[in-house]
Design a protein around this motif. Structure first.
Motif, PDB file in Angstrom:
ATOM      1  N   PHE A  60       0.819  -1.207   0.000  1.00  0.00           N
ATOM      2  CA  PHE A  60       0.000   0.000   0.000  1.00  0.00           C
ATOM      3  C   PHE A  60       0.862   1.271   0.000  1.00  0.00           C
ATOM      4  O   PHE A  60       0.339   2.369   0.087  1.00  0.00           O
ATOM      5  CB  PHE A  60      -0.921   0.037   1.235  1.00  0.00           C
ATOM      6  CG  PHE A  60      -1.979  -1.030   1.223  1.00  0.00           C
ATOM      7  CD1 PHE A  60      -3.073  -0.937   0.386  1.00  0.00           C
ATOM      8  CD2 PHE A  60      -1.881  -2.127   2.063  1.00  0.00           C
ATOM      9  CE1 PHE A  60      -4.060  -1.919   0.370  1.00  0.00           C
ATOM     10  CE2 PHE A  60      -2.852  -3.117   2.064  1.00  0.00           C
ATOM     11  CZ  PHE A  60      -3.944  -3.011   1.209  1.00  0.00           C
ATOM     12  N   GLN A  61       2.169   1.120  -0.077  1.00  0.00           N
ATOM     13  CA  GLN A  61       3.056   2.263   0.064  1.00  0.00           C
ATOM     14  C   GLN A  61       2.913   3.280  -1.068  1.00  0.00           C
ATOM     15  O   GLN A  61       3.231   4.457  -0.890  1.00  0.00           O
ATOM     16  CB  GLN A  61       4.519   1.815   0.181  1.00  0.00           C
ATOM     17  CG  GLN A  61       5.085   1.110  -1.040  1.00  0.00           C
ATOM     18  CD  GLN A  61       4.839  -0.394  -1.019  1.00  0.00           C
ATOM     19  OE1 GLN A  61       3.980  -0.875  -0.279  1.00  0.00           O
ATOM     20  NE2 GLN A  61       5.593  -1.122  -1.835  1.00  0.00           N
ATOM     21  N   GLU A  62       2.407   2.832  -2.240  1.00  0.00           N
ATOM     22  CA  GLU A  62       2.202   3.761  -3.351  1.00  0.00           C
ATOM     23  C   GLU A  62       0.900   4.554  -3.203  1.00  0.00           C
ATOM     24  O   GLU A  62       0.682   5.541  -3.889  1.00  0.00           O
ATOM     25  CB  GLU A  62       2.187   3.002  -4.684  1.00  0.00           C
ATOM     26  CG  GLU A  62       3.456   2.223  -4.980  1.00  0.00           C
ATOM     27  CD  GLU A  62       4.641   3.117  -5.248  1.00  0.00           C
ATOM     28  OE1 GLU A  62       4.436   4.310  -5.551  1.00  0.00           O
ATOM     29  OE2 GLU A  62       5.783   2.621  -5.154  1.00  0.00           O
ATOM     30  N   CYS A  63       0.054   4.117  -2.299  1.00  0.00           N
ATOM     31  CA  CYS A  63      -1.222   4.821  -2.048  1.00  0.00           C
ATOM     32  C   CYS A  63      -0.975   5.911  -1.010  1.00  0.00           C
ATOM     33  O   CYS A  63      -1.400   5.815   0.150  1.00  0.00           O
ATOM     34  CB  CYS A  63      -2.278   3.839  -1.570  1.00  0.00           C
ATOM     35  SG  CYS A  63      -2.575   2.448  -2.683  1.00  0.00           S
ATOM     36  N   VAL A  64      -0.305   6.946  -1.448  1.00  0.00           N
ATOM     37  CA  VAL A  64       0.183   7.964  -0.511  1.00  0.00           C
ATOM     38  C   VAL A  64      -0.933   8.807   0.102  1.00  0.00           C
ATOM     39  O   VAL A  64      -0.730   9.466   1.124  1.00  0.00           O
ATOM     40  CB  VAL A  64       1.213   8.874  -1.200  1.00  0.00           C
ATOM     41  CG1 VAL A  64       2.456   8.076  -1.547  1.00  0.00           C
ATOM     42  CG2 VAL A  64       0.636   9.524  -2.460  1.00  0.00           C
ATOM     43  N   HIS A  68      -8.351   5.790   4.797  1.00  0.00           N
ATOM     44  CA  HIS A  68      -9.329   4.836   5.357  1.00  0.00           C
ATOM     45  C   HIS A  68      -9.168   3.501   4.629  1.00  0.00           C
ATOM     46  O   HIS A  68      -9.392   3.423   3.421  1.00  0.00           O
ATOM     47  CB  HIS A  68     -10.751   5.368   5.172  1.00  0.00           C
ATOM     48  CG  HIS A  68     -11.804   4.482   5.778  1.00  0.00           C
ATOM     49  ND1 HIS A  68     -12.586   4.869   6.851  1.00  0.00           N
ATOM     50  CD2 HIS A  68     -12.207   3.217   5.470  1.00  0.00           C
ATOM     51  CE1 HIS A  68     -13.427   3.879   7.160  1.00  0.00           C
ATOM     52  NE2 HIS A  68     -13.203   2.876   6.341  1.00  0.00           N
ATOM     53  N   LEU A  69      -8.793   2.459   5.380  1.00  0.00           N
ATOM     54  CA  LEU A  69      -8.570   1.133   4.792  1.00  0.00           C
ATOM     55  C   LEU A  69      -9.398   0.088   5.531  1.00  0.00           C
ATOM     56  O   LEU A  69      -9.270  -0.080   6.748  1.00  0.00           O
ATOM     57  CB  LEU A  69      -7.085   0.768   4.860  1.00  0.00           C
ATOM     58  CG  LEU A  69      -6.693  -0.619   4.336  1.00  0.00           C
ATOM     59  CD1 LEU A  69      -7.073  -0.780   2.876  1.00  0.00           C
ATOM     60  CD2 LEU A  69      -5.197  -0.848   4.534  1.00  0.00           C
ATOM     61  N   ASN A  70     -10.238  -0.610   4.785  1.00  0.00           N
ATOM     62  CA  ASN A  70     -11.080  -1.655   5.362  1.00  0.00           C
ATOM     63  C   ASN A  70     -10.607  -3.013   4.861  1.00  0.00           C
ATOM     64  O   ASN A  70     -10.730  -3.337   3.678  1.00  0.00           O
ATOM     65  CB  ASN A  70     -12.538  -1.422   4.959  1.00  0.00           C
ATOM     66  CG  ASN A  70     -13.487  -2.388   5.659  1.00  0.00           C
ATOM     67  OD1 ASN A  70     -13.062  -3.350   6.298  1.00  0.00           O
ATOM     68  ND2 ASN A  70     -14.778  -2.140   5.555  1.00  0.00           N
ATOM     69  N   TYR A  85       3.971  -0.001   4.924  1.00  0.00           N
ATOM     70  CA  TYR A  85       3.047   0.049   3.804  1.00  0.00           C
ATOM     71  C   TYR A  85       1.913   1.057   3.936  1.00  0.00           C
ATOM     72  O   TYR A  85       1.221   1.319   2.941  1.00  0.00           O
ATOM     73  CB  TYR A  85       2.439  -1.343   3.581  1.00  0.00           C
ATOM     74  CG  TYR A  85       3.474  -2.428   3.441  1.00  0.00           C
ATOM     75  CD1 TYR A  85       4.344  -2.439   2.358  1.00  0.00           C
ATOM     76  CD2 TYR A  85       3.602  -3.433   4.396  1.00  0.00           C
ATOM     77  CE1 TYR A  85       5.317  -3.427   2.226  1.00  0.00           C
ATOM     78  CE2 TYR A  85       4.565  -4.426   4.265  1.00  0.00           C
ATOM     79  CZ  TYR A  85       5.424  -4.420   3.183  1.00  0.00           C
ATOM     80  OH  TYR A  85       6.383  -5.390   3.058  1.00  0.00           O
ATOM     81  N   MET A  86       1.709   1.612   5.112  1.00  0.00           N
ATOM     82  CA  MET A  86       0.567   2.518   5.278  1.00  0.00           C
ATOM     83  C   MET A  86       0.819   3.560   6.366  1.00  0.00           C
ATOM     84  O   MET A  86       0.120   3.618   7.376  1.00  0.00           O
ATOM     85  CB  MET A  86      -0.693   1.724   5.584  1.00  0.00           C
ATOM     86  CG  MET A  86      -0.582   0.806   6.792  1.00  0.00           C
ATOM     87  SD  MET A  86      -2.131  -0.030   7.191  1.00  0.00           S
ATOM     88  CE  MET A  86      -2.195  -1.230   5.893  1.00  0.00           C
ATOM     89  N   GLY A  87       1.779   4.408   6.150  1.00  0.00           N
ATOM     90  CA  GLY A  87       2.158   5.356   7.182  1.00  0.00           C
ATOM     91  C   GLY A  87       1.148   6.432   7.511  1.00  0.00           C
ATOM     92  O   GLY A  87       1.175   6.993   8.602  1.00  0.00           O
ATOM     93  N   TYR A 109       1.522   5.832  13.595  1.00  0.00           N
ATOM     94  CA  TYR A 109       1.302   6.981  14.467  1.00  0.00           C
ATOM     95  C   TYR A 109       0.112   7.859  14.072  1.00  0.00           C
ATOM     96  O   TYR A 109      -0.337   8.685  14.870  1.00  0.00           O
ATOM     97  CB  TYR A 109       2.569   7.833  14.521  1.00  0.00           C
ATOM     98  CG  TYR A 109       3.783   7.078  15.016  1.00  0.00           C
ATOM     99  CD1 TYR A 109       3.780   6.469  16.274  1.00  0.00           C
ATOM    100  CD2 TYR A 109       4.916   6.944  14.215  1.00  0.00           C
ATOM    101  CE1 TYR A 109       4.886   5.766  16.724  1.00  0.00           C
ATOM    102  CE2 TYR A 109       6.032   6.239  14.662  1.00  0.00           C
ATOM    103  CZ  TYR A 109       6.014   5.657  15.912  1.00  0.00           C
ATOM    104  OH  TYR A 109       7.105   4.951  16.351  1.00  0.00           O
ATOM    105  N   SER A 110      -0.399   7.698  12.860  1.00  0.00           N
ATOM    106  CA  SER A 110      -1.517   8.533  12.412  1.00  0.00           C
ATOM    107  C   SER A 110      -2.887   7.942  12.747  1.00  0.00           C
ATOM    108  O   SER A 110      -3.913   8.606  12.556  1.00  0.00           O
ATOM    109  CB  SER A 110      -1.432   8.763  10.895  1.00  0.00           C
ATOM    110  OG  SER A 110      -0.262   9.459  10.542  1.00  0.00           O
ATOM    111  N   LEU A 111      -2.910   6.711  13.239  1.00  0.00           N
ATOM    112  CA  LEU A 111      -4.186   6.041  13.489  1.00  0.00           C
ATOM    113  C   LEU A 111      -5.061   6.799  14.491  1.00  0.00           C
ATOM    114  O   LEU A 111      -4.623   7.133  15.589  1.00  0.00           O
ATOM    115  CB  LEU A 111      -3.958   4.625  14.014  1.00  0.00           C
ATOM    116  CG  LEU A 111      -3.683   3.529  12.985  1.00  0.00           C
ATOM    117  CD1 LEU A 111      -3.535   2.185  13.686  1.00  0.00           C
ATOM    118  CD2 LEU A 111      -4.791   3.462  11.946  1.00  0.00           C
ATOM    119  N   GLU A 112      -6.299   7.019  14.090  1.00  0.00           N
ATOM    120  CA  GLU A 112      -7.302   7.619  14.973  1.00  0.00           C
ATOM    121  C   GLU A 112      -8.387   6.605  15.341  1.00  0.00           C
ATOM    122  O   GLU A 112      -8.899   6.623  16.453  1.00  0.00           O
ATOM    123  CB  GLU A 112      -7.945   8.831  14.284  1.00  0.00           C
ATOM    124  CG  GLU A 112      -6.959   9.947  13.977  1.00  0.00           C
ATOM    125  CD  GLU A 112      -7.580  11.063  13.185  1.00  0.00           C
ATOM    126  OE1 GLU A 112      -8.813  11.017  12.946  1.00  0.00           O
ATOM    127  OE2 GLU A 112      -6.857  11.996  12.783  1.00  0.00           O
TER     128      GLU A 112
END
Length: 222
Positions: A60-64, A68-70, A85-87, A109-112
């Motif tokens: 997922f690293q190219e999905c800058v 929201h990922l389910n 892969y998902m910073g 660290y960005s997770l809410e």
């Protein structure tokens, strides 16, 4: 993503169109793996891959722009190196998988919002101390895991998550906001623990000093 086939007719979608997609839903497609085709989704913000057969979280690293990922209702067991892969993801839905450890999530660290309901999490202290390090976490779901079946689960969980509970007024566990009474109990427990620590350290130092003095006296000729 595997299970996709390259269109062969004149109705093929222009690849440039993919790069403009902001919301993508691929539910119930028997997807088994996330491959490098995600590079065609640099602008995607919401990606729904629920109800597939995915086993690994990667590529997922190219999905800058992904926020929201389910990935609910898949076959994910491990989250090894997930931070690579998902910073920038703020909402991650992982319910109904086979995840045994939340430890790899501690660097997202960005997770809410983090939904880990109905997995196989059993190490409450290890997993929750890791999640307590997430500086933006506001909503957490753990119901349906082995940890949620222990006695006083909610009280123990909130205590282990005390940093987030005390620093985030809107924090909620399993869709239930932390009550004023729960917050006050945690504050009191932290105060007692701190006082105990402060009192213990001087006592240890005094004991060491006394032993040193007694040793010196014993070594001094009479």
């Amino acid at each position: 993503m595997k299970q996709q086939q390259q269109p062969q007719n004149n109705d093929s979608v222009d690849p440039k169109t993919w790069t403009k997609l902001v919301t993508v839903r691929c539910r119930h497609n028997s997807i088994k793996d996330i491959d490098s085709s995600t590079k065609y989704l640099p602008k995607v913000h919401h990606l729904d891959l629920a109800h597939n057969e995915i086993e690994h979280v990667r590529n997922f690293q190219e999905c800058v722009e992904l926020r929201h990922l389910n990935l609910s209702f898949n076959n994910i067991r491990s989250l090894h190196n997930v931070h690579r892969y998902m910073g920038n993801v703020t909402t991650l839905v992982l319910r109904h998988n086979k995840i045994t450890s939340a430890l790899p999530l501690k660097r997202l660290y960005s997770l809410e919002k983090l939904d880990l309901a109905f997995n196989l999490l059993a190490a409450m202290q290890t997993d929750l101390e890791a999640l307590a390090r997430l500086p933006c976490l506001e909503h957490l779901w753990l119901t349906g895991n082995p940890v949620s079946f222990v006695e006083d689960y909610r009280q123990q969980a909130l205590d282990l998550l005390h940093d987030r509970v005390l620093n985030c007024p809107q924090f909620a566990l399993d869709d239930e906001p932390v009550s004023p009474q729960e917050r006050q109990a945690i504050q009191e427990a932290r105060r007692v623990e701190l006082e105990s620590t402060v009192q213990t350290v001087p006592a240890i130092n005094l004991d060491l000093a006394q032993r040193k003095q007694q040793k010196q006296q014993a070594e001094t000729p009479g």
